[in-house]
Design a protein around this motif. Structure first.
Motif, PDB file in Angstrom:
ATOM      1  N   LYS A  73      -6.224  -7.902  -2.660  1.00  0.00           N
ATOM      2  CA  LYS A  73      -4.936  -7.258  -2.906  1.00  0.00           C
ATOM      3  C   LYS A  73      -5.021  -6.211  -4.016  1.00  0.00           C
ATOM      4  O   LYS A  73      -5.907  -6.243  -4.874  1.00  0.00           O
ATOM      5  N   LEU A 133      -6.898 -13.529  -0.213  1.00  0.00           N
ATOM      6  CA  LEU A 133      -5.992 -12.449  -0.611  1.00  0.00           C
ATOM      7  C   LEU A 133      -6.203 -12.021  -2.053  1.00  0.00           C
ATOM      8  O   LEU A 133      -6.148 -10.828  -2.375  1.00  0.00           O
ATOM      9  N   ASP A 169      -0.719  -5.029   1.388  1.00  0.00           N
ATOM     10  CA  ASP A 169      -1.036  -4.580   0.029  1.00  0.00           C
ATOM     11  C   ASP A 169      -2.501  -4.863  -0.293  1.00  0.00           C
ATOM     12  O   ASP A 169      -2.825  -5.570  -1.243  1.00  0.00           O
ATOM     13  N   LEU A 170      -3.390  -4.287   0.527  1.00  0.00           N
ATOM     14  CA  LEU A 170      -4.829  -4.443   0.335  1.00  0.00           C
ATOM     15  C   LEU A 170      -5.390  -3.204  -0.347  1.00  0.00           C
ATOM     16  O   LEU A 170      -4.838  -2.107  -0.217  1.00  0.00           O
ATOM     17  N   ASP A 202       3.250 -10.395   4.641  1.00  0.00           N
ATOM     18  CA  ASP A 202       3.078  -9.740   3.350  1.00  0.00           C
ATOM     19  C   ASP A 202       4.439  -9.346   2.774  1.00  0.00           C
ATOM     20  O   ASP A 202       4.728  -9.570   1.602  1.00  0.00           O
TER      21      ASP A 202
END
Length: 608
Positions: A330, A326, A354-355, A86
């Motif tokens: 995200k 993703l 960055d979820l 990430d």
């Protein structure tokens, strides 16, 4: 253009203005005054320290090396495998923006970085698995670099014992990592032994231990909102708390119910389904072991679309998963045209990922781990309600990952929780939890990672001998992860289908034609790898925490395998297996699927 401000550079790259704390940190970095600790809460853009380091280097490009405080190479170090990728995407996007020079500010930074003489303005690299041939980042010593790595990979190189590289390359890697380098250790509270070792390295680079400095030395910064100690800390100030862009992230309520249960995996699946029925489209479920996360995934996939995220996965498989999912997970994603998704995961999502979950179910853990997990819930503060559940297994048995810190955290949470309507809840919002933790902090809420061993001059003298390696060769793993590191540091497992039809005596020849690559190697704790290779009857429980202990082994007929070390190779011998080794096995041995480590599977592993 005579020069630019950091805000201009940041906006040219990202299309938005930086937060106040990012501008303040950039001013300090340009002045050569990096703080000892960056204690900024999760969700506030901490990955931008990479942008700060690159900008500081560009701003000081005309300063002689003997006076320059900005470092040529930046190493961003974090012990979570999903996060390595990430963060690397952030670094690659930064490098591409500088290369394209689409705006005057980026052209200025590009030209300043090219003054160092490298073939590119900024090179990026990822060190995520010990593998021969994966060290091209070290070919040009005057190249500005951002390298994202784990403690194992960068630490072993710093101490002249780089995992997966040849003896002749070891001093080159040690010189590049240990000289003219800035090391940013993310979530530093997880890496206390490594920080101790970095302190010793800095001491031996000081004036008391060498007569002259041939290059700027190593500088390291620890980054964590939960790090202890009494040293200097860089924190949010009044300008940040008044920032219109930060206020939603800091003040969003994250109401977490506290519940005890008999079977955590079963209860977690039930709670996730309940929250989804309540309107949450993206439900995160974080468990403490790979096996528990897989059990939840198996249940949830019968109720809707689900995926499994762990750090015990081959990078190729991870990239395939993220390419597909993703965009639906995200922060800042479009919420249109997407159906409901369950995300079963381990600790791998705690740091830097960055979820942005709409709802969260998590197994109880130490307080610092829980705060990181809640950083993935309503990450930008844009959602409405952010429901969550924290589950703890009933009983007095001590947790093997978090130890007494889990029980102490559970007591602490219940002590300050609110009871109403027959339930108990506590707010894990960034600002309110930070205020509570600061006001009511006590010992025992986090895991004591212990200290690293003392580094004596004799250690340095032995490590500096690389080819041949001295007979008395101190293992570096304890200096990276502490006293249990020899068992718990990683080895890499590679599966190959073409070995099923070849006599083991010919394996080396077959592999020489197509050597193992980093993208096909699955990282596994040394102890767990030994047990699997020995077909042990003991526990196969694996966590995504670096240095977490694993169970004992009972040996059965061993699996056929080969330790691959580039031009050197040997049949695997459990007594010779060491952290950092790459082990190649037949695909027919099983043990892995599209979601990663699955020791109970005997289905042939896809050769990628």
């Amino acid at each position: 253009m005579a020069g630019i401000e950091f805000a201009q550079f940041y906006e040219a790259v990202h299309g938005r203005t930086p937060f106040p704390w990012q501008e303040r940190l950039a001013a300090l970095a340009v002045a050569g005054e990096w703080p000892e600790t960056i204690a900024v809460p999760t969700g506030c853009g901490k990955t931008s320290v990479i942008d700060v380091a690159v900008f500081a280097l560009a701003a000081q490009s005309g300063v002689p090396a003997s006076q320059r405080t900005a470092r040529l190479r930046t190493f961003f170090v974090v012990d979570r495998r999903l996060v390595v990728d990430d963060v690397s995407r952030h670094a690659e996007a930064l490098a591409k923006a500088i290369d394209k020079q689409e705006k005057p500010e980026l052209r200025w930074v590009h030209d300043q970085l090219r003054r160092f003489g490298g073939p590119r303005a900024l090179h990026t690299a990822v060190l995520r698995g010990g593998m021969y041939r994966s060290d091209t980042w070290a070919d040009v010593p005057n190249q500005p670099l951002v390298c994202v790595s784990t403690v194992d990979q960068v630490g072993s190189r710093l101490l002249f014992r780089g995992y997966g590289i040849s003896d002749s390359r070891r001093p080159i890697h040690a010189g590049l990592v240990g000289s003219d380098a800035l090391m940013i250790v993310d979530e530093a509270h997880l890496s206390k032994p490594f920080l101790d070792t970095l302190g010793w390295v800095a001491r031996y680079q000081g004036k008391d231990w060498r007569r002259e400095s041939v290059a700027p030395g190593l500088r390291f910064v620890q980054m964590s909102a939960t790090v202890g100690g009494s040293g200097e800390k860089f924190e949010l100030d009044a300008a940040d708390f008044a920032s219109e862009s930060l206020i939603p992230r800091l003040e969003a309520e994250k109401r977490a119910e506290l519940k005890e249960c008999g079977n955590v995996a079963q209860a977690a699946a039930e709670e996730a389904i309940r929250l989804a029925k309540g309107g949450a489209d993206l439900v995160g479920v974080v468990l403490n072991t790979v096996a528990a996360a897989r059990a939840v995934y198996e249940e949830l996939k019968t109720k809707g679309e689900a995926i499994l995220l762990t750090g015990r996965i081959r990078p190729h498989d991870r990239d395939t998963l993220l390419d597909k999912f993703l965009g639906r997970m995200k922060a800042g994603r479009s919420r249109k045209d997407f159906s409901r998704l369950f995300v079963a995961a381990t600790q791998t999502v705690e740091v830097g990922a960055d979820l942005d979950f709409d709802a969260l179910v998590t197994e109880a853990a130490a307080l610092d781990a829980l705060r990181q997990r809640f950083g993935r819930l309503n990450r930008l503060g844009l959602g409405g309600g952010s429901p969550a559940v924290i589950l703890k297994k009933r009983g007095k048995e001590q947790d093997w990952i978090y130890g007494p810190a889990l029980d102490e955290t559970w007591k602490w949470l219940n002590e300050f929780a609110i009871t109403e309507g027959g339930g108990t809840w506590i707010d894990f919002g960034v600002k309110r939890m930070s205020e509570l933790a600061e006001r009511e902090w006590r010992e025992g809420l986090t895991v004591n990672k212990g200290h690293g061993p003392l580094v004596f001059p004799a250690h340095i003298d032995a490590w500096a001998q690389t080819n041949p390696t001295p007979a008395a060769d101190p293992a570096v793993a304890p200096f990276l992860h502490g006293e249990k590191a020899l068992e718990d540091a990683d080895v890499q497992i590679v599966w190959r289908a073409d070995l099923d039809e070849v006599d083991v005596k010919e394996w080396a020849t077959v592999l020489a034609a197509a050597p193992p690559m980093t993208t096909e190697a699955l990282p596994l704790p040394y102890g767990a790898a030994r047990r699997w290779l020995a077909r042990a009857l003991g526990t196969t429980a694996v966590a995504d925490v670096e240095g977490a202990a694993t169970g004992d082994e009972e040996e059965n007929p061993k699996r056929t395998a080969l330790i691959w070390m580039g031009e050197d190779h040997e049949p695997v011998d459990l007594e010779r297996l060491r952290p950092g080794h790459t082990v190649v096995v037949r695909s027919s041995e099983g043990g892995c699927d599209e979601f990663g480590w699955n020791p109970d599977s005997d289905v042939a592993v896809r050769d990628i």
